[in-house]
Design an enzyme around this catalytic site. Structure first.
Site, PDB file in Angstrom:
ATOM      1  N   GLY A 155      36.557  39.607  45.727  1.00 15.11           N
ATOM      2  CA  GLY A 155      35.947  38.367  46.208  1.00 15.11           C
ATOM      3  C   GLY A 155      37.003  37.448  46.776  1.00 15.11           C
ATOM      4  CD  GLN A 174      40.362  32.582  45.907  1.00 16.39           C
ATOM      5  OE1 GLN A 174      39.282  33.073  46.204  1.00 16.39           O
ATOM      6  NE2 GLN A 174      41.215  33.185  45.101  1.00 16.39           N
ATOM      7  CB  CYS A 208      42.032  34.363  40.074  1.00  8.43           C
ATOM      8  SG  CYS A 208      41.824  33.188  41.417  1.00  8.43           S
ATOM      9  CG  LEU A 209      42.600  38.057  45.124  1.00  7.82           C
ATOM     10  CD1 LEU A 209      41.953  38.262  46.478  1.00  7.82           C
ATOM     11  CD2 LEU A 209      43.450  39.268  44.747  1.00  7.82           C
ATOM     12  CG  HIS A 225      36.116  34.001  39.836  1.00  8.05           C
ATOM     13  ND1 HIS A 225      37.033  34.205  38.832  1.00  8.05           N
ATOM     14  CD2 HIS A 225      36.861  33.809  40.970  1.00  8.05           C
ATOM     15  CE1 HIS A 225      38.259  34.121  39.328  1.00  8.05           C
ATOM     16  NE2 HIS A 225      38.185  33.885  40.633  1.00  8.05           N
ATOM     17  CD  GLU A 226      35.497  34.698  44.509  1.00  9.48           C
ATOM     18  OE1 GLU A 226      36.144  33.767  45.000  1.00  9.48           O
ATOM     19  OE2 GLU A 226      36.038  35.673  43.943  1.00  9.48           O
ATOM     20  CG  HIS A 268      37.902  29.967  43.766  1.00 10.61           C
ATOM     21  ND1 HIS A 268      39.120  29.506  43.326  1.00 10.61           N
ATOM     22  CD2 HIS A 268      37.885  31.295  43.479  1.00 10.61           C
ATOM     23  CE1 HIS A 268      39.817  30.503  42.790  1.00 10.61           C
ATOM     24  NE2 HIS A 268      39.085  31.606  42.865  1.00 10.61           N
TER      25      HIS A 268
HETATM   26  O1  K1U Z   1      40.590  35.436  43.580  1.00 11.63           O
HETATM   27  C1  K1U Z   1      39.417  35.748  43.576  1.00 11.63           C
HETATM   28  O2  K1U Z   1      38.562  34.904  43.502  1.00 11.63           O
HETATM   29  C2  K1U Z   1      39.064  37.232  43.651  1.00 11.63           C
HETATM   30  C3  K1U Z   1      38.956  37.887  42.288  1.00 11.63           C
HETATM   31  C4  K1U Z   1      37.479  38.027  41.962  1.00 11.63           C
HETATM   32  C5  K1U Z   1      37.115  38.289  40.533  1.00 11.63           C
HETATM   33  C6  K1U Z   1      37.620  39.373  39.840  1.00 11.63           C
HETATM   34  C7  K1U Z   1      37.231  39.616  38.529  1.00 11.63           C
HETATM   35  C8  K1U Z   1      36.325  38.768  37.926  1.00 11.63           C
HETATM   36  C9  K1U Z   1      35.855  37.696  38.605  1.00 11.63           C
HETATM   37  C10 K1U Z   1      36.219  37.459  39.919  1.00 11.63           C
HETATM   38  C11 K1U Z   1      39.628  39.253  42.372  1.00 11.63           C
HETATM   39  O3  K1U Z   1      39.260  40.065  43.147  1.00 11.63           O
HETATM   40  S1  K1U Z   1      40.943  39.565  41.301  1.00 11.63           S
HETATM   41  C12 K1U Z   1      41.371  41.264  41.653  1.00 11.63           C
HETATM   42  C13 K1U Z   1      40.411  42.239  41.072  1.00 11.63           C
HETATM   43  O4  K1U Z   1      39.643  41.908  40.198  1.00 11.63           O
HETATM   44  C14 K1U Z   1      40.373  43.634  41.565  1.00 11.63           C
HETATM   45  C15 K1U Z   1      41.286  44.122  42.462  1.00 11.63           C
HETATM   46  C16 K1U Z   1      41.211  45.416  42.907  1.00 11.63           C
HETATM   47  C17 K1U Z   1      40.252  46.253  42.456  1.00 11.63           C
HETATM   48  C18 K1U Z   1      39.332  45.799  41.535  1.00 11.63           C
HETATM   49  C19 K1U Z   1      39.383  44.494  41.105  1.00 11.63           C
HETATM   50 ZN    ZN Z   2      39.645  33.424  42.097  1.00 15.30          ZN
END
Ligand code: K1U
Ligand code: ZN
Length: 166
Positions: free
Chosen positions: A46, A51, A91-92, A133-134, A137
């Protein structure tokens, strides 16, 4: 298309409240494409416009295994919530940190798609977690805001050090 820079916690711009999108213009469509490319490249499931320092109500999500099911949410609103689930979130904007957060299990969301058409979805599990979560943000909230002040401050210190030593 372009890979955009992602703001890193504790950047104060992550606490900006996003404004509604007035029109799904060509510039917004370009931003959607760039955000999707940025999310897939990270990799993540996401990304909220906040972000990438764009303070408008726009989210891209893809929780599919095959990474070919892009969901675009413009001006999303949660209209129903039920149940409760705990999920270890990442979270990225807070790289390398995973913590458990409690959120609603099932939600209904009304939003506009990439063509400016309104639609409603009812979702549960990971997609429900990711949308909540998004949407946080867009309200200027990062998942670490749900943690204790002690944990949050430890994460803040770690992130500041990481960015300083990069
Ligand atoms: O930063 C963000 O908002 C994106 C975040 C979304 C998220 C992940 C887990 C739970 C709630 C929201 C991410 O994508 S973090 C990276 C991640 O979870 C992932 C990366 C690669 C493969 C699978 C998952
Ligand atoms: Zn996030």
């Amino acid at each position: 298309m372009a890979i955009l820079d992602i703001l890193n916690y504790p950047d104060p711009r992550l606490h900006t409240i996003a404004k509604p999108v007035k029109e799904v213009s060509a510039a917004i469509k370009r931003l959607i494409d760039d955000m999707a490319e940025t999310m897939y490249a990270a990799p993540g499931i996401g990304l909220a416009a906040t972000q990438v320092n764009q303070h408008i109500q726009l989210i891209v999500i893809d929780t599919s295994e095959t990474k070919d099911d892009l969901l675009v949410l413009i001006n999303p609103k949660i209209t129903e919530k039920s149940g409760q689930q705990d999920y270890e979130e990442g979270c990225l904007s807070v790289p390398g940190v995973y913590e458990s957060v409690t959120r609603a299990e099932s939600i209904a969301v009304v939003a506009l798609n990439k063509n400016g058409q309104e639609f409603t979805i009812r979702v549960e599990g990971l997609l429900s977690v990711c949308i909540q979560h998004e949407m946080d943000h867009l309200l200027g909230k990062v998942f670490v805001d749900y943690l204790s002040p002690l944990k949050r401050n430890r994460i803040k210190t770690k992130m500041v050090k990481l960015q300083r030593d990069r």
